[in-house]
Motif scaffolding. Structure first.
Motif, PDB file in Angstrom:
ATOM      1  N   LEU A   1       0.821  -1.204   0.000  1.00  0.00           N
ATOM      2  CA  LEU A   1       0.000   0.000   0.000  1.00  0.00           C
ATOM      3  C   LEU A   1       0.858   1.259   0.000  1.00  0.00           C
ATOM      4  CD1 LEU A   1      -2.789  -1.020   2.554  1.00  0.00           C
ATOM      5  CD2 LEU A   1      -2.992  -0.871   0.063  1.00  0.00           C
ATOM      6  N   ALA A   2       2.017   1.185   0.664  1.00  0.00           N
ATOM      7  CA  ALA A   2       2.911   2.343   0.703  1.00  0.00           C
ATOM      8  C   ALA A   2       3.363   2.746  -0.694  1.00  0.00           C
ATOM      9  CB  ALA A   2       4.135   2.031   1.570  1.00  0.00           C
ATOM     10  N   ARG A   3       3.390   1.774  -1.604  1.00  0.00           N
ATOM     11  CA  ARG A   3       3.835   2.051  -2.975  1.00  0.00           C
ATOM     12  C   ARG A   3       2.692   2.447  -3.905  1.00  0.00           C
ATOM     13  NH1 ARG A   3       6.320  -2.923  -1.539  1.00  0.00           N
ATOM     14  NH2 ARG A   3       8.558  -2.712  -1.127  1.00  0.00           N
ATOM     15  N   THR A   4       1.452   2.212  -3.493  1.00  0.00           N
ATOM     16  CA  THR A   4       0.344   2.372  -4.430  1.00  0.00           C
ATOM     17  C   THR A   4      -0.720   3.393  -4.027  1.00  0.00           C
ATOM     18  OG1 THR A   4      -0.813   0.510  -3.390  1.00  0.00           O
ATOM     19  CG2 THR A   4       0.592   0.001  -5.282  1.00  0.00           C
ATOM     20  N   VAL A   5      -0.873   3.652  -2.742  1.00  0.00           N
ATOM     21  CA  VAL A   5      -1.925   4.568  -2.293  1.00  0.00           C
ATOM     22  C   VAL A   5      -1.405   6.006  -2.351  1.00  0.00           C
ATOM     23  CG1 VAL A   5      -3.354   5.264  -0.332  1.00  0.00           C
ATOM     24  CG2 VAL A   5      -2.995   2.840  -0.823  1.00  0.00           C
ATOM     25  N   PRO A   6      -2.148   6.921  -2.964  1.00  0.00           N
ATOM     26  CA  PRO A   6      -1.712   8.315  -3.043  1.00  0.00           C
ATOM     27  C   PRO A   6      -1.766   9.004  -1.687  1.00  0.00           C
ATOM     28  CG  PRO A   6      -3.922   8.095  -3.914  1.00  0.00           C
ATOM     29  CD  PRO A   6      -3.422   6.699  -3.667  1.00  0.00           C
ATOM     30  N   ALA A   7      -1.073  10.121  -1.578  1.00  0.00           N
ATOM     31  CA  ALA A   7      -0.975  10.837  -0.303  1.00  0.00           C
ATOM     32  C   ALA A   7      -2.336  11.199   0.256  1.00  0.00           C
ATOM     33  CB  ALA A   7      -0.113  12.088  -0.477  1.00  0.00           C
ATOM     34  N   ALA A   8      -3.282  11.566  -0.619  1.00  0.00           N
ATOM     35  CA  ALA A   8      -4.618  11.963  -0.158  1.00  0.00           C
ATOM     36  C   ALA A   8      -5.303  10.842   0.602  1.00  0.00           C
ATOM     37  CB  ALA A   8      -5.472  12.400  -1.344  1.00  0.00           C
ATOM     38  N   GLY A   9      -5.067   9.604   0.184  1.00  0.00           N
ATOM     39  CA  GLY A   9      -5.675   8.464   0.856  1.00  0.00           C
ATOM     40  C   GLY A   9      -5.178   8.320   2.282  1.00  0.00           C
ATOM     41  N   TRP A  10      -3.908   8.630   2.502  1.00  0.00           N
ATOM     42  CA  TRP A  10      -3.341   8.536   3.838  1.00  0.00           C
ATOM     43  C   TRP A  10      -3.752   9.712   4.712  1.00  0.00           C
ATOM     44  CZ3 TRP A  10      -2.096   3.869   4.555  1.00  0.00           C
ATOM     45  CH2 TRP A  10      -1.440   3.113   3.581  1.00  0.00           C
ATOM     46  N   CYS A  11      -3.906  10.889   4.109  1.00  0.00           N
ATOM     47  CA  CYS A  11      -4.297  12.070   4.892  1.00  0.00           C
ATOM     48  C   CYS A  11      -5.633  11.867   5.584  1.00  0.00           C
ATOM     49  CB  CYS A  11      -4.365  13.297   3.973  1.00  0.00           C
ATOM     50  SG  CYS A  11      -2.746  13.928   3.452  1.00  0.00           S
ATOM     51  N   ALA A  12      -6.523  11.082   4.969  1.00  0.00           N
ATOM     52  CA  ALA A  12      -7.841  10.841   5.553  1.00  0.00           C
ATOM     53  C   ALA A  12      -7.758  10.065   6.863  1.00  0.00           C
ATOM     54  CB  ALA A  12      -8.718  10.086   4.557  1.00  0.00           C
ATOM     55  N   LEU A  13      -6.621   9.437   7.106  1.00  0.00           N
ATOM     56  CA  LEU A  13      -6.449   8.640   8.315  1.00  0.00           C
ATOM     57  C   LEU A  13      -5.858   9.441   9.474  1.00  0.00           C
ATOM     58  CD1 LEU A  13      -6.917   6.445   6.182  1.00  0.00           C
ATOM     59  CD2 LEU A  13      -5.151   5.074   7.288  1.00  0.00           C
ATOM     60  N   ARG A  14      -5.582  10.709   9.246  1.00  0.00           N
ATOM     61  CA  ARG A  14      -4.947  11.528  10.283  1.00  0.00           C
ATOM     62  C   ARG A  14      -5.755  11.557  11.588  1.00  0.00           C
ATOM     63  NH1 ARG A  14      -0.013  12.911  11.187  1.00  0.00           N
ATOM     64  NH2 ARG A  14       0.232  13.675   9.045  1.00  0.00           N
ATOM     65  N   PRO A  15      -7.089  11.756  11.550  1.00  0.00           N
ATOM     66  CA  PRO A  15      -7.848  11.785  12.810  1.00  0.00           C
ATOM     67  C   PRO A  15      -7.727  10.487  13.608  1.00  0.00           C
ATOM     68  CG  PRO A  15      -9.152  12.702  11.028  1.00  0.00           C
ATOM     69  CD  PRO A  15      -7.945  12.075  10.393  1.00  0.00           C
ATOM     70  N   LEU A  16      -7.590   9.363  12.915  1.00  0.00           N
ATOM     71  CA  LEU A  16      -7.463   8.079  13.606  1.00  0.00           C
ATOM     72  C   LEU A  16      -6.118   7.978  14.316  1.00  0.00           C
ATOM     73  CD1 LEU A  16      -9.010   5.713  10.907  1.00  0.00           C
ATOM     74  CD2 LEU A  16     -10.111   6.674  12.945  1.00  0.00           C
ATOM     75  N   ALA A  17      -5.065   8.436  13.662  1.00  0.00           N
ATOM     76  CA  ALA A  17      -3.745   8.432  14.306  1.00  0.00           C
ATOM     77  C   ALA A  17      -3.731   9.381  15.499  1.00  0.00           C
ATOM     78  CB  ALA A  17      -2.668   8.837  13.299  1.00  0.00           C
ATOM     79  N   ASP A  18      -4.356  10.557  15.328  1.00  0.00           N
ATOM     80  CA  ASP A  18      -4.408  11.513  16.432  1.00  0.00           C
ATOM     81  C   ASP A  18      -5.191  10.956  17.623  1.00  0.00           C
ATOM     82  OD1 ASP A  18      -2.962  13.283  14.910  1.00  0.00           O
ATOM     83  OD2 ASP A  18      -4.707  14.475  14.277  1.00  0.00           O
ATOM     84  N   ALA A  19      -6.221  10.160  17.343  1.00  0.00           N
ATOM     85  CA  ALA A  19      -7.028   9.584  18.419  1.00  0.00           C
ATOM     86  C   ALA A  19      -6.213   8.627  19.277  1.00  0.00           C
ATOM     87  CB  ALA A  19      -8.246   8.866  17.844  1.00  0.00           C
ATOM     88  N   THR A  20      -5.294   7.902  18.666  1.00  0.00           N
ATOM     89  CA  THR A  20      -4.454   6.995  19.452  1.00  0.00           C
ATOM     90  C   THR A  20      -3.544   7.785  20.382  1.00  0.00           C
ATOM     91  OG1 THR A  20      -2.622   6.854  17.846  1.00  0.00           O
ATOM     92  CG2 THR A  20      -4.460   5.320  17.553  1.00  0.00           C
ATOM     93  N   VAL A  21      -3.038   8.902  19.904  1.00  0.00           N
ATOM     94  CA  VAL A  21      -2.160   9.743  20.727  1.00  0.00           C
ATOM     95  C   VAL A  21      -2.945  10.344  21.889  1.00  0.00           C
ATOM     96  CG1 VAL A  21      -0.713  11.802  20.762  1.00  0.00           C
ATOM     97  CG2 VAL A  21      -0.635  10.261  18.788  1.00  0.00           C
ATOM     98  N   ALA A  22      -4.156  10.815  21.604  1.00  0.00           N
ATOM     99  CA  ALA A  22      -4.972  11.432  22.653  1.00  0.00           C
ATOM    100  C   ALA A  22      -5.302  10.430  23.753  1.00  0.00           C
ATOM    101  CB  ALA A  22      -6.256  11.988  22.046  1.00  0.00           C
TER     102      ALA A  22
END
Length: 248
Positions: A136-157
């Motif tokens: 996926l790191a080689r095939t998914v565009p940056a926009a696809g990963w940006c949508a996951l930012r709130p989920l990563a932030d939730a783990t930190v919170a």
């Protein structure tokens, strides 16, 4: 946090959130039920059972239900303000998942889990998730990963306040979202079950481990940053570290 070409148009994964009805024969129940009021058979307990299952999972992850201890459905029902029936059904589901075991005529014993079992689960998760994440790191565009930012932030919170139950849920949500980009729902389901099993507390493990939670959460954020930047070298290094040095 992971053959074929990834489908970039894959829809986000949405877990059902509520388990299927579980039929529990009398002889499989974990304790005597004499004198307990029976729930009306015409009432659907689907939602209540799901809520109790979520509450029990949170109690397991948070260490409120201690490994090796036996708990009865009536006692837990009183604790949660419900009858013993939905608790018993939820516990049967947890028994299927390996979190508890039935103790005839007494209730349910929380399973004990040592470092070896946790390491075995981590190895299996790595075998399944790591190749997918690298593809996926080689095939998914940056926009696809940006949508996951709130989920990563939730783990930190969740990690920042030491809420292990909230962290466990947000951790799995992040991994589900990553794997969902593959478009393989069977993969997501199997990986999520393994992930959930790996979250039950160790029998000798500390209850807090706040620093460990923060370190793990920071890996989610760093990985997402590397994926957005399409820095495959950093992605490979972070994925290797997250899965404890899996052989990539």
């Amino acid at each position: 946090m992971e053959q074929g070409r990834a489908r970039e148009d894959a829809r986000p994964y949405a877990p059902s959130g509520t388990p299927q009805d579980i039929l529990v024969p009398e002889q499989a129940r974990g304790e005597h039920t004499h004198g307990e009021p029976s729930a009306p058979r015409t009432v659907q307990r689907h939602s209540v059972r799901g809520q109790i299952l979520d509450a029990l999972r949170a109690a397991l992850v948070g260490g409120e239900l201690a490994p090796g201890e036996v708990y009865s459905a009536p006692a837990l029902g009183t604790r949660f303000g419900v009858s013993a029936t939905p608790v018993r059904e939820a516990m049967q589901q947890l028994a299927v998942e390996g979190a508890v075991e039935v103790v005839p005529n007494r209730g349910f014993r929380v399973s004990t889990r040592g470092p070896r079992e946790l390491a075995e689960l981590a190895e299996v998760r790595a075998l399944i998730e790591v190749p997918v994440m690298l593809r996926l790191a080689r095939t998914v565009p940056a926009a696809g990963w940006c949508a996951l930012r709130p989920l990563a932030d939730a783990t930190v919170a969740a990690a920042a306040v030491g809420d292990r139950a909230a962290y466990a849920e947000s951790d799995r949500a992040f991994h589900r979202a990553v794997l969902a980009l593959s478009g393989n729902q069977q993969l997501v389901s199997v990986a999520d079950d393994l992930h959930r099993r790996s979250q039950w507390p160790l029998v000798d493990g500390p209850a807090g481990r706040g620093a460990e939670l923060l370190a793990d959460a920071s890996e989610h954020t760093a990985l997402l940053d590397a994926l957005i930047a399409q820095d495959l070298t950093v992605v490979r290094s972070l994925v290797r570290e997250h899965f404890n040095g899996a052989d990539l």
